[in-house]
Design an enzyme around this catalytic site. Structure first.
Site, mmCIF file in Angstrom:
data_model
loop_
_atom_site.group_PDB
_atom_site.id
_atom_site.type_symbol
_atom_site.label_atom_id
_atom_site.label_comp_id
_atom_site.label_asym_id
_atom_site.label_seq_id
_atom_site.Cartn_x
_atom_site.Cartn_y
_atom_site.Cartn_z
ATOM 1 N N THR A 293 42.838 39.760 51.135
ATOM 2 C CA THR A 293 41.896 39.557 50.389
ATOM 3 C C THR A 293 41.254 37.970 50.690
ATOM 4 O OG1 THR A 293 42.632 40.566 48.303
ATOM 5 C CG2 THR A 293 40.748 39.240 48.130
ATOM 6 N N LYS B 20 35.281 43.913 46.778
ATOM 7 C CA LYS B 20 36.645 43.382 46.289
ATOM 8 C C LYS B 20 36.292 42.082 45.322
ATOM 9 C CE LYS B 20 41.285 42.167 45.524
ATOM 10 N NZ LYS B 20 42.236 43.135 44.958
ATOM 11 N N LYS C 15 42.388 31.625 44.195
ATOM 12 C CA LYS C 15 42.086 31.990 45.411
ATOM 13 C C LYS C 15 40.834 32.997 45.469
ATOM 14 C CE LYS C 15 43.845 34.938 48.102
ATOM 15 N NZ LYS C 15 43.596 36.210 48.529
HETATM 16 N N1 NAP Z 1 50.259 41.198 44.974
HETATM 17 C C1 NAP Z 1 49.222 42.039 44.541
HETATM 18 O O1 NAP Z 1 49.274 42.570 43.508
HETATM 19 C C2 NAP Z 1 47.889 42.079 45.383
HETATM 20 C C3 NAP Z 1 46.943 42.999 44.797
HETATM 21 C C4 NAP Z 1 45.612 43.223 45.801
HETATM 22 C C5 NAP Z 1 45.744 42.120 46.741
HETATM 23 N N2 NAP Z 1 46.124 41.443 47.035
HETATM 24 C C6 NAP Z 1 46.202 40.371 48.381
HETATM 25 O O2 NAP Z 1 46.964 40.810 49.304
HETATM 26 C C7 NAP Z 1 47.378 39.765 50.169
HETATM 27 C C8 NAP Z 1 48.860 39.346 50.363
HETATM 28 O O3 NAP Z 1 49.284 39.436 48.980
HETATM 29 P P1 NAP Z 1 50.794 39.599 48.583
HETATM 30 O O4 NAP Z 1 51.124 39.784 47.231
HETATM 31 O O5 NAP Z 1 51.533 40.563 49.581
HETATM 32 O O6 NAP Z 1 51.285 38.056 49.117
HETATM 33 P P2 NAP Z 1 52.750 37.636 49.325
HETATM 34 O O7 NAP Z 1 53.914 38.247 48.840
HETATM 35 O O8 NAP Z 1 52.800 36.173 48.952
HETATM 36 O O9 NAP Z 1 52.967 37.676 50.887
HETATM 37 C C9 NAP Z 1 52.089 37.309 51.959
HETATM 38 C C10 NAP Z 1 52.394 37.524 53.370
HETATM 39 O O10 NAP Z 1 51.686 36.766 54.213
HETATM 40 C C11 NAP Z 1 52.561 35.779 55.172
HETATM 41 N N3 NAP Z 1 51.910 34.610 55.368
HETATM 42 C C12 NAP Z 1 51.013 33.926 54.558
HETATM 43 N N4 NAP Z 1 50.498 32.891 55.043
HETATM 44 C C13 NAP Z 1 51.104 32.988 56.460
HETATM 45 C C14 NAP Z 1 50.392 32.495 57.776
HETATM 46 N N5 NAP Z 1 49.795 31.244 57.597
HETATM 47 N N6 NAP Z 1 51.383 32.681 58.647
HETATM 48 C C15 NAP Z 1 51.782 34.040 58.835
HETATM 49 N N7 NAP Z 1 52.177 34.729 57.754
HETATM 50 C C16 NAP Z 1 51.590 34.275 56.504
HETATM 51 C C17 NAP Z 1 53.948 35.728 54.082
HETATM 52 O O11 NAP Z 1 55.172 35.709 55.108
HETATM 53 P P3 NAP Z 1 56.215 34.519 54.493
HETATM 54 O O12 NAP Z 1 57.156 35.886 54.205
HETATM 55 O O13 NAP Z 1 56.683 33.826 55.767
HETATM 56 O O14 NAP Z 1 55.832 33.803 53.425
HETATM 57 C C18 NAP Z 1 54.065 37.104 53.592
HETATM 58 O O15 NAP Z 1 54.595 38.106 54.602
HETATM 59 C C19 NAP Z 1 46.623 38.503 49.321
HETATM 60 O O16 NAP Z 1 45.299 38.162 50.059
HETATM 61 C C20 NAP Z 1 46.521 38.955 48.314
HETATM 62 O O17 NAP Z 1 45.438 38.401 47.360
HETATM 63 C C21 NAP Z 1 47.793 41.043 46.292
#
Ligand code: NAP
Length: 296
Positions: free
Chosen positions: A101, A176, A244
């Site tokens: 997102t 979104k 965010k």
């Molecule tokens: N969770 C939800 O319910 C949900 C629903 C819809 C959309 N989203 C969106 O989907 C995206 C991911 O969400 P998530 O919940 O999966 O987040 P998350 O669990 O915090 O995972 C984030 C991932 O991105 C990696 N990452 C972050 N910054 C990075 C960087 N600078 N370089 C390389 N890797 C990086 C992290 O690596 P590490 O393992 O090393 O930290 C991890 O693998 C976000 O944009 C969020 O807004 C989430």
């Protein structure tokens, strides 16, 4: 004629990416993964049988399609156009899909960077949360050309119940934003309703059973009321991520001259939740904020 997709790379194995990549491996695709914290990439490869790589560039090498699901705009830049980013490993005729997102500006920026290299691009943020990712039931909102969308869609369908092209690059992210704007006011309304019911001495569970059958029903009411009543928030979609997203919405709205008074207010309520220590709490923690005031 572009080649059928058989090898994919998945970059970012977080709450969302880890199960999404798993669905692709189970569907029989060859999956190459990269995760910043290497242990997660190793664990994923051990569980699903794909290969893990030390940089996004190496993961992307030989992939027909590269999928990204990381945190925010800058994180996406790092893993795509940055040093050792995916684009430097991708070949002409391949395709990049971003599930993060992020802003519509970033989508347009990536679309241009991909075009220069003869690579296709689709922005494809998702809705449906951790549960949707694990159950393969996400809703995906896409922006890009019809040809690029047509190539990506059968792959995205492995973890989605709906994959829809909304318009050119950036349109997925704009859609979104609408999703998040709708949710922000709704969750605050639900929190206020449950708070009022509690103060009135009503049985909150019974109240929800009755009103969820009528016009007040919602996904949030259905899926979050029980944990809200129990005051449990160590799950779900983190407040930091919501702030965010709302920041992206409010900035886009400013430029479009769209008015989002309730979204702006709820964003400030989430800032209060962060001060309460709730950065990683689920977004339904708006109720804890109301409870913190107690009775006058
Ligand atoms: N969770 C939800 O319910 C949900 C629903 C819809 C959309 N989203 C969106 O989907 C995206 C991911 O969400 P998530 O919940 O999966 O987040 P998350 O669990 O915090 O995972 C984030 C991932 O991105 C990696 N990452 C972050 N910054 C990075 C960087 N600078 N370089 C390389 N890797 C990086 C992290 O690596 P590490 O393992 O090393 O930290 C991890 O693998 C976000 O944009 C969020 O807004 C989430």
């Amino acid at each position: 004629m572009s080649q059928p997709i058989s090898t994919v790379a998945f970059i970012g194995l977080g709450v969302m990416g880890y199960p999404m990549a798993g669905h692709l491996a189970r569907a029989g695709l060859t999956v190459r993964v990269y995760n910043r914290t290497a242990a997660k990439g190793e664990a994923w490869a051990a569980e699903h049988g794909g290969s893990h790589h030390p940089t996004p560039r190496e993961a992307a090498e030989g992939a027909d399609l590269v999928l990204v699901c990381v945190g925010n705009d800058d994180d996406v830049r790092q893993v795509t156009t940055g040093e050792d980013g995916a684009l430097s490993g991708m070949t002409e005729g391949s395709l990049l899909v971003d599930h993060t997102t992020a802003s519509a500006d970033l989508a347009e920026e990536l679309d241009a960077a991909c075009r220069e290299r003869g690579i296709g691009f689709v922005d494809a943020p998702v809705s449906g949360g951790q549960q949707g990712a694990e159950n393969g039931a996400l809703t995906v909102m896409c922006g890009g050309s019809e040809a690029n969308f047509a190539r990506a869609e059968p792959v995205l369908a492995h973890y989605s119940r709906a994959v829809t092209l909304m318009g050119p690059a950036g349109s997925g992210q704009l859609t979104k934003m609408v999703n998040q704007i709708c949710i922000a006011g709704l969750v605050q309304g639900l929190a206020e309703g449950l708070h009022f019911a509690e103060q009135a001495g009503l049985d909150q569970q019974r109240v929800v059973e009755v009103i969820s059958q009528g016009a007040a029903g919602s996904w949030q009411m259905e899926n979050r009321h029980q944990t809200m009543i129990r005051d449990e928030y160590e799950h779900g979609f983190a407040v930091d991520w919501m702030r965010k997203d709302l920041g992206i919405c409010l900035e886009q709205a400013r430029r479009l001259q769209a008015r989002l008074p309730v979204t702006a207010l709820v964003d400030q309520f989430y800032a209060d939740v962060q001060v309460m220590g709730g950065s990683r709490w689920d977004t339904s923690s708006l109720l804890r904020r109301l409870r913190a005031f107690g009775k006058a």
